[in-house]
Design a protein around this motif. Structure first.
Motif, PDB file in Angstrom:
ATOM      1  N   GLN A  73     -60.841  18.113  20.917  1.00  0.00           N
ATOM      2  CA  GLN A  73     -60.831  16.833  21.601  1.00  0.00           C
ATOM      3  C   GLN A  73     -61.424  15.783  20.689  1.00  0.00           C
ATOM      4  O   GLN A  73     -62.281  16.084  19.844  1.00  0.00           O
ATOM      5  N   VAL A  74     -60.946  14.572  20.850  1.00  0.00           N
ATOM      6  CA  VAL A  74     -61.487  13.418  20.142  1.00  0.00           C
ATOM      7  C   VAL A  74     -61.743  12.326  21.164  1.00  0.00           C
ATOM      8  O   VAL A  74     -61.152  12.321  22.246  1.00  0.00           O
ATOM      9  N   CYS A  75     -62.636  11.417  20.809  1.00  0.00           N
ATOM     10  CA  CYS A  75     -62.961  10.290  21.688  1.00  0.00           C
ATOM     11  C   CYS A  75     -62.532   9.012  20.988  1.00  0.00           C
ATOM     12  O   CYS A  75     -62.869   8.789  19.819  1.00  0.00           O
ATOM     13  N   LEU A  76     -61.796   8.164  21.698  1.00  0.00           N
ATOM     14  CA  LEU A  76     -61.410   6.876  21.128  1.00  0.00           C
ATOM     15  C   LEU A  76     -62.656   6.071  20.799  1.00  0.00           C
ATOM     16  O   LEU A  76     -63.616   6.043  21.578  1.00  0.00           O
ATOM     17  N   GLU A  77     -62.653   5.425  19.653  1.00  0.00           N
ATOM     18  CA  GLU A  77     -63.770   4.609  19.200  1.00  0.00           C
ATOM     19  C   GLU A  77     -64.125   3.575  20.270  1.00  0.00           C
ATOM     20  O   GLU A  77     -63.243   2.956  20.861  1.00  0.00           O
ATOM     21  N   ASN A  78     -65.413   3.428  20.532  1.00  0.00           N
ATOM     22  CA  ASN A  78     -65.939   2.448  21.495  1.00  0.00           C
ATOM     23  C   ASN A  78     -65.382   2.623  22.905  1.00  0.00           C
ATOM     24  O   ASN A  78     -65.088   1.641  23.589  1.00  0.00           O
ATOM     25  N   SER A  79     -65.204   3.865  23.325  1.00  0.00           N
ATOM     26  CA  SER A  79     -64.714   4.102  24.687  1.00  0.00           C
ATOM     27  C   SER A  79     -65.223   5.456  25.159  1.00  0.00           C
ATOM     28  O   SER A  79     -65.907   6.163  24.436  1.00  0.00           O
ATOM     29  N   HIS A  80     -64.871   5.796  26.364  1.00  0.00           N
ATOM     30  CA  HIS A  80     -65.159   7.131  26.898  1.00  0.00           C
ATOM     31  C   HIS A  80     -63.852   7.856  27.190  1.00  0.00           C
ATOM     32  O   HIS A  80     -63.778   8.678  28.089  1.00  0.00           O
ATOM     33  N   ILE A  81     -62.822   7.532  26.426  1.00  0.00           N
ATOM     34  CA  ILE A  81     -61.512   8.141  26.608  1.00  0.00           C
ATOM     35  C   ILE A  81     -61.375   9.299  25.627  1.00  0.00           C
ATOM     36  O   ILE A  81     -61.412   9.118  24.411  1.00  0.00           O
ATOM     37  N   TYR A  82     -61.248  10.520  26.182  1.00  0.00           N
ATOM     38  CA  TYR A  82     -61.120  11.737  25.391  1.00  0.00           C
ATOM     39  C   TYR A  82     -59.702  12.248  25.486  1.00  0.00           C
ATOM     40  O   TYR A  82     -59.096  12.206  26.549  1.00  0.00           O
TER      41      TYR A  82
END
Length: 181
Positions: free
Chosen positions: A114-123
């Motif tokens: 999993q990765v998280c979008l930069e400056n967000s809590h979207i995985y």
């Protein structure tokens, strides 16, 4: 319906569709999602589905079974992962989209991450088609992912620096344990 590799499967390039195809020898043909411009020269040759291909198929399939997706989607993800591993040209990492983490171990081919979008809590969830020392070629294992300048669709490839990856946790596990992942 369940697909299982056998010695009658064969790879070929279809110029009309501009894609690598896999003849599953039972009247079914799989069309990969990658256009010719993304493929290596070897993708243009007809060749049998090898024992190594079958081993990779099962490696990808074993991990993809952990995802909450339909059997058809799983087959599409597994076969596109195999095509990416076998035939995609090298790509440059595009990790600026994702937050940095410290991956617990060296990633391996077939692993879900999993990765998280930069400056967000979207995985978002990906499968590793080809693991590298510092960056790995990954395919999106979700319907879509909105990036600032484009949208990734199911099975779209992107090379991601390994320090941007986290171990995969199913959404149910995350909810059960209350993690904000």
């Amino acid at each position: 319906m369940n697909i299982k590799p056998d010695d009658h499967w064969r790879w070929f390039f279809d110029r009309d569709h501009d894609r690598v195809m896999l003849d599953l020898a039972n009247g079914m043909i799989f069309r990969s999602c990658f256009p010719a411009k993304m493929l290596t020269v070897s993708a243009y040759n007809e060749m049998p589905f090898s024992i190594e291909d079958a081993a990779e198929f099962y490696l990808f399939d074993e991990q993809a079974k952990r995802l909450n997706i339909s059997y058809e989607e799983r087959a599409e993800l597994v076969l596109n992962s195999l095509v990416a591993y076998r035939f995609l040209k090298p790509q440059m990492p595009k990790s600026w989209y994702f937050s940095s983490f410290h991956f617990m171990s060296t990633p391996v081919r077939g692993q879900l991450i999993q990765v998280c979008l930069e400056n967000s809590h979207i995985y978002s969830t990906f499968i590793i088609a080809e693991a590298g020392e510092s960056a790995s070629l990954c395919l999106l294992a979700e319907p879509s992912l909105e990036l600032p300048d484009r949208t990734l669709r199911f099975c779209d490839p992107i090379k991601i620096m390994n320090d941007r990856m986290m171990h995969y946790q199913s959404r149910t596990k995350r909810l059960l344990y209350g993690n904000v992942i």
